[in-house]
Each structure stands twice: as structure tokens, then as C-alpha cells.
Design a protein around this motif. Structure first.
Motif, short mmCIF file in Angstrom:
data_model
loop_
_atom_site.label_atom_id
_atom_site.label_comp_id
_atom_site.label_asym_id
_atom_site.label_seq_id
_atom_site.Cartn_x
_atom_site.Cartn_y
_atom_site.Cartn_z
N MET A 106 0.76 -1.48 0.00
CA MET A 106 0.06 -0.30 0.01
C MET A 106 0.45 1.41 0.01
O MET A 106 0.46 2.15 -0.57
CB MET A 106 -1.07 -0.25 0.95
N ASP A 128 3.16 1.99 -2.42
CA ASP A 128 3.76 2.71 -3.22
C ASP A 128 2.39 3.18 -3.56
O ASP A 128 2.61 3.75 -4.87
CB ASP A 128 4.11 1.17 -4.30
N TYR A 129 1.18 3.37 -3.47
CA TYR A 129 -0.01 3.54 -3.73
C TYR A 129 -0.10 5.05 -4.10
O TYR A 129 0.81 5.91 -3.63
CB TYR A 129 -1.29 3.93 -3.04
N ARG A 147 -7.84 -0.48 -9.00
CA ARG A 147 -6.89 -0.66 -7.16
C ARG A 147 -6.57 0.54 -6.98
O ARG A 147 -5.97 1.49 -6.84
CB ARG A 147 -5.44 -1.59 -7.91
N HIS A 148 -7.18 0.65 -5.93
CA HIS A 148 -7.45 1.30 -5.45
C HIS A 148 -8.42 1.44 -4.47
O HIS A 148 -8.45 0.32 -4.19
CB HIS A 148 -7.96 2.84 -5.80
N HIS A 172 -2.84 2.40 -7.54
CA HIS A 172 -1.47 1.93 -7.36
C HIS A 172 -1.41 2.71 -8.63
O HIS A 172 -1.26 3.09 -10.12
CB HIS A 172 -2.53 0.30 -7.76
N SER A 216 0.39 1.42 -11.88
CA SER A 216 -0.31 0.68 -12.86
C SER A 216 -1.23 1.51 -13.54
O SER A 216 -1.92 1.12 -14.69
CB SER A 216 0.30 -0.52 -12.91
#
Length: 80
Positions: free
Chosen positions: A1, A3-4, A29-30, A56, A58
């Protein structure tokens, strides 16, 4: 988490409800940081820095596209 990346900040949960649904439909992804705390104590939003939309890395470009489409003046689903 850790890296978000924070893409947006909201004061109250109702401000991003449509955005959450769009992200879930797109498979992005959030999570919303501070969501539960501010849901319990709504007037504390400013003290805790609001509810942060964390995405995220990506999925950043796809998330920005969705946010921009909802911020369009002609959109009937504008986010607050």
C-alpha cells in the motif's frame, strides 16, 4: 500500500461515490485513505487532511482519464 499514489482529496464520502463505482467497474486498484475515520467523525476531515484517493501506479493513467471525464462540465455525473 505504500507504493500507491494520491490522485485526489475529498472532504466527505458522498463526494466520490460515483468515482468509486467507476473505478470498481474499470478494475482499477485503489482505496480511500481516512475514509472510515472521517465517516465516524465527519467534522474531523480537515484535521486529518481529508479522504485521499490512493491509486496503484500501474493504473494512474486510466484513473486520470476517468476523473477527467467526470470533471467535464457536460457530464451529468460530475464529482464535487
Amino acid at each position: 500500500m505504500k507504493d500507491y499514489i494520491c490522485l485526489a482529496t475529498f472532504t466527505y464520502p458522498y463526494e466520490y461515490f460515483v468515482l468509486r463505482l467507476k473505478f470498481e467497474d474499470a478494475g482499477i486498484r485503489h482505496y480511500f485513505q481516512n475514509e472510515t475515520l472521517i465517516g465516524l467523525i465527519p467534522l474531523s476531515s480537515v484535521a486529518f487532511g481529508g479522504i485521499r484517493l490512493m491509486v496503484h501506479p500501474s493504473y494512474i493513467s486510466k484513473a486520470k482519464e476517468i476523473i477527467d471525464s467526470l470533471n467535464d462540465k457536460s457530464s451529468h455525473l460530475r464529482i464535487v
